[in-house]
Design a protein around this motif. Sequence first.
Motif, PDB file in Angstrom:
ATOM      1  N   VAL A  43      -5.840 -14.857 106.804  1.00 53.58           N
ATOM      2  CA  VAL A  43      -5.196 -16.090 107.277  1.00 53.58           C
ATOM      3  C   VAL A  43      -3.756 -16.145 106.787  1.00 53.58           C
ATOM      4  CG1 VAL A  43      -5.388 -18.591 107.470  1.00 53.58           C
ATOM      5  CG2 VAL A  43      -7.444 -17.235 107.026  1.00 53.58           C
ATOM      6  N   SER A  44      -2.842 -16.252 107.713  1.00 52.20           N
ATOM      7  CA  SER A  44      -1.443 -16.442 107.307  1.00 52.20           C
ATOM      8  C   SER A  44      -1.063 -17.898 107.569  1.00 52.20           C
ATOM      9  CB  SER A  44      -0.522 -15.507 108.093  1.00 52.20           C
ATOM     10  OG  SER A  44      -0.707 -15.701 109.478  1.00 52.20           O
ATOM     11  N   ASN A  45      -0.173 -18.412 106.776  1.00 50.35           N
ATOM     12  CA  ASN A  45       0.332 -19.780 106.975  1.00 50.35           C
ATOM     13  C   ASN A  45      -0.767 -20.837 107.009  1.00 50.35           C
ATOM     14  OD1 ASN A  45       2.958 -18.725 107.207  1.00 50.35           O
ATOM     15  ND2 ASN A  45       2.618 -18.298 109.374  1.00 50.35           N
ATOM     16  N   ILE A  46      -1.377 -21.082 105.858  1.00 47.80           N
ATOM     17  CA  ILE A  46      -2.392 -22.128 105.728  1.00 47.80           C
ATOM     18  C   ILE A  46      -1.682 -23.473 105.581  1.00 47.80           C
ATOM     19  CG2 ILE A  46      -4.336 -22.964 104.360  1.00 47.80           C
ATOM     20  CD1 ILE A  46      -4.555 -20.050 103.260  1.00 47.80           C
ATOM     21  N   ASP A  47      -2.053 -24.430 106.427  1.00 54.69           N
ATOM     22  CA  ASP A  47      -1.447 -25.762 106.332  1.00 54.69           C
ATOM     23  C   ASP A  47      -2.137 -26.634 105.292  1.00 54.69           C
ATOM     24  OD1 ASP A  47       0.675 -25.810 108.483  1.00 54.69           O
ATOM     25  OD2 ASP A  47      -1.061 -25.157 109.656  1.00 54.69           O
ATOM     26  N   LEU A  48      -3.443 -26.413 105.079  1.00 55.17           N
ATOM     27  CA  LEU A  48      -4.166 -27.231 104.108  1.00 55.17           C
ATOM     28  C   LEU A  48      -5.456 -26.532 103.698  1.00 55.17           C
ATOM     29  CD1 LEU A  48      -3.890 -30.120 102.795  1.00 55.17           C
ATOM     30  CD2 LEU A  48      -5.503 -30.912 104.538  1.00 55.17           C
ATOM     31  N   ILE A  49      -5.731 -26.545 102.389  1.00 57.88           N
ATOM     32  CA  ILE A  49      -7.027 -26.102 101.865  1.00 57.88           C
ATOM     33  C   ILE A  49      -7.901 -27.339 101.682  1.00 57.88           C
ATOM     34  CG2 ILE A  49      -8.239 -25.062  99.903  1.00 57.88           C
ATOM     35  CD1 ILE A  49      -5.549 -23.573  99.308  1.00 57.88           C
ATOM     36  N   MET A  78      -3.444 -28.572  98.939  1.00 62.82           N
ATOM     37  CA  MET A  78      -4.897 -28.677  98.813  1.00 62.82           C
ATOM     38  C   MET A  78      -5.328 -30.130  98.687  1.00 62.82           C
ATOM     39  SD  MET A  78      -7.459 -26.957  95.995  1.00 62.82           S
ATOM     40  CE  MET A  78      -6.897 -27.925  94.588  1.00 62.82           C
ATOM     41  N   ARG A  79      -6.486 -30.424  99.275  1.00 61.85           N
ATOM     42  CA  ARG A  79      -7.172 -31.689  99.028  1.00 61.85           C
ATOM     43  C   ARG A  79      -8.573 -31.340  98.531  1.00 61.85           C
ATOM     44  NH1 ARG A  79      -2.718 -32.609  99.637  1.00 61.85           N
ATOM     45  NH2 ARG A  79      -1.660 -33.968 101.122  1.00 61.85           N
ATOM     46  N   TRP A  80      -9.024 -32.066  97.514  1.00 60.90           N
ATOM     47  CA  TRP A  80     -10.379 -31.806  97.032  1.00 60.90           C
ATOM     48  C   TRP A  80     -11.167 -33.092  96.888  1.00 60.90           C
ATOM     49  CZ3 TRP A  80      -9.491 -29.339  91.487  1.00 60.90           C
ATOM     50  CH2 TRP A  80      -9.050 -30.314  90.581  1.00 60.90           C
ATOM     51  N   ASP A  99      -1.252 -34.206  94.632  1.00 59.89           N
ATOM     52  CA  ASP A  99      -1.812 -35.003  95.734  1.00 59.89           C
ATOM     53  C   ASP A  99      -3.201 -34.494  96.131  1.00 59.89           C
ATOM     54  OD1 ASP A  99      -1.003 -32.629  96.835  1.00 59.89           O
ATOM     55  OD2 ASP A  99       0.484 -33.508  98.192  1.00 59.89           O
ATOM     56  N   TYR A 100      -3.884 -33.775  95.221  1.00 66.91           N
ATOM     57  CA  TYR A 100      -5.192 -33.204  95.536  1.00 66.91           C
ATOM     58  C   TYR A 100      -6.195 -34.266  95.994  1.00 66.91           C
ATOM     59  CZ  TYR A 100      -3.630 -29.144  92.716  1.00 66.91           C
ATOM     60  OH  TYR A 100      -2.955 -28.082  92.180  1.00 66.91           O
ATOM     61  N   ALA A 101      -6.113 -35.445  95.385  1.00 65.52           N
ATOM     62  CA  ALA A 101      -7.145 -36.461  95.630  1.00 65.52           C
ATOM     63  C   ALA A 101      -6.778 -37.432  96.756  1.00 65.52           C
ATOM     64  CB  ALA A 101      -7.416 -37.240  94.342  1.00 65.52           C
ATOM     65  N   MET A 114     -10.625 -37.564 103.752  1.00 63.36           N
ATOM     66  CA  MET A 114     -11.506 -36.976 102.727  1.00 63.36           C
ATOM     67  C   MET A 114     -12.234 -38.106 101.996  1.00 63.36           C
ATOM     68  SD  MET A 114     -10.725 -33.619 102.888  1.00 63.36           S
ATOM     69  CE  MET A 114     -11.047 -32.772 101.339  1.00 63.36           C
ATOM     70  N   LEU A 115     -13.557 -38.082 102.018  1.00 60.65           N
ATOM     71  CA  LEU A 115     -14.359 -39.139 101.414  1.00 60.65           C
ATOM     72  C   LEU A 115     -15.206 -38.584 100.266  1.00 60.65           C
ATOM     73  CD1 LEU A 115     -15.629 -40.860 104.693  1.00 60.65           C
ATOM     74  CD2 LEU A 115     -13.660 -41.537 103.286  1.00 60.65           C
ATOM     75  N   ASP A 116     -15.542 -39.455  99.337  1.00 62.54           N
ATOM     76  CA  ASP A 116     -16.352 -39.111  98.165  1.00 62.54           C
ATOM     77  C   ASP A 116     -17.775 -39.600  98.427  1.00 62.54           C
ATOM     78  OD1 ASP A 116     -17.669 -39.105  95.707  1.00 62.54           O
ATOM     79  OD2 ASP A 116     -15.954 -39.837  94.574  1.00 62.54           O
ATOM     80  N   SER A 117     -18.712 -38.652  98.549  1.00 65.85           N
ATOM     81  CA  SER A 117     -20.104 -39.018  98.854  1.00 65.85           C
ATOM     82  C   SER A 117     -21.024 -38.926  97.639  1.00 65.85           C
ATOM     83  CB  SER A 117     -20.650 -38.112  99.973  1.00 65.85           C
ATOM     84  OG  SER A 117     -20.618 -36.746  99.574  1.00 65.85           O
ATOM     85  N   VAL A 118     -20.446 -38.821  96.446  1.00 65.22           N
ATOM     86  CA  VAL A 118     -21.243 -38.604  95.235  1.00 65.22           C
ATOM     87  C   VAL A 118     -21.883 -39.902  94.730  1.00 65.22           C
ATOM     88  CG1 VAL A 118     -21.110 -37.942  92.797  1.00 65.22           C
ATOM     89  CG2 VAL A 118     -19.917 -36.591  94.527  1.00 65.22           C
ATOM     90  N   VAL A 119     -23.140 -39.804  94.360  1.00 68.38           N
ATOM     91  CA  VAL A 119     -23.849 -40.866  93.621  1.00 68.38           C
ATOM     92  C   VAL A 119     -24.030 -40.332  92.201  1.00 68.38           C
ATOM     93  CG1 VAL A 119     -25.932 -42.263  93.440  1.00 68.38           C
ATOM     94  CG2 VAL A 119     -25.077 -41.583  95.697  1.00 68.38           C
TER      95      VAL A 119
END
Length: 263
Positions: A43-49, A78-80, A99-101, A114-119
């Motif tokens: 993959v070349s030129n990744i816009d977002l991980i 990146m977003r995590w 700005d990961y979060a 991006m949503l957090d589904s953790v309990v």
Amino acid sequence: MEKAFTLVQITDPHLHASSEGTLLGMNTEDSLKLIVKRVQEEVSNIDLILATGDIAQDSSVGAYENFVSFVEPLKAPMRWIPGNHDNRENMATVAQGTDYANAITELGNWVVVMLDSVVPKKVYGSLAQDQLDTLKQALEQFTDKYILIAFHHHPVSMKSQWIDKIGVKNSDELQKIIAPYNNIRAIVCGHVHQASDVVINGFRYISTPSTCVQFLPESKDFGIDSSGPGYRTLTLNPNGEIDTHVSRIEGVDFKIDYTQQGY
């Protein structure tokens, strides 16, 4: 000319602070490094991980620091989001000043939510009210853009009895929120350690292999699949279509303990 955006989804690496850390016998640091190398080749030129959870197995600050350093060669934003094995506070410590979060990312005429589904302290997931509100606000605000939604747990059946018990428990609430919107192009998740791509009630649901051990698809009880570690590319086209491809590491003899009955 409007451009397409290239996203790379990396999910469920289950890292440890120690480089000796394993999941079901497999060294998770080694497998992630092989995946990153493969991404660099393909993959070349990744816009977002998109890093969609279970980044750490031991929940440690060291594991998150390791992850950041291992994906750094990809030279991409990146977003995590957390998974059920992650520790939100330790992720926040490592994400400080980045700005990961960020929950909302605009890419041309696309928006990634991006949503957090953790309990906490549970293996299953649920979208808490604040997450549902974030989604509602994004859908109301960006009616003129295409939407990609991502979170860790799976919101639809994987036809696997054991794993369907640990998906998103309030998927019906999610369905009610998304039902009126025809600009939602896909909902992507991790957690299930396998690839899938299905359309249900007009919405596309995509899951992605882990960068380490895979789970046996459509299995009543916990089972380990022999497929190699993988990642997914998602090409967000300006016309709202998504082209997607899973790439796996093949031909490497990974050490896996197939006798394990759970993780």
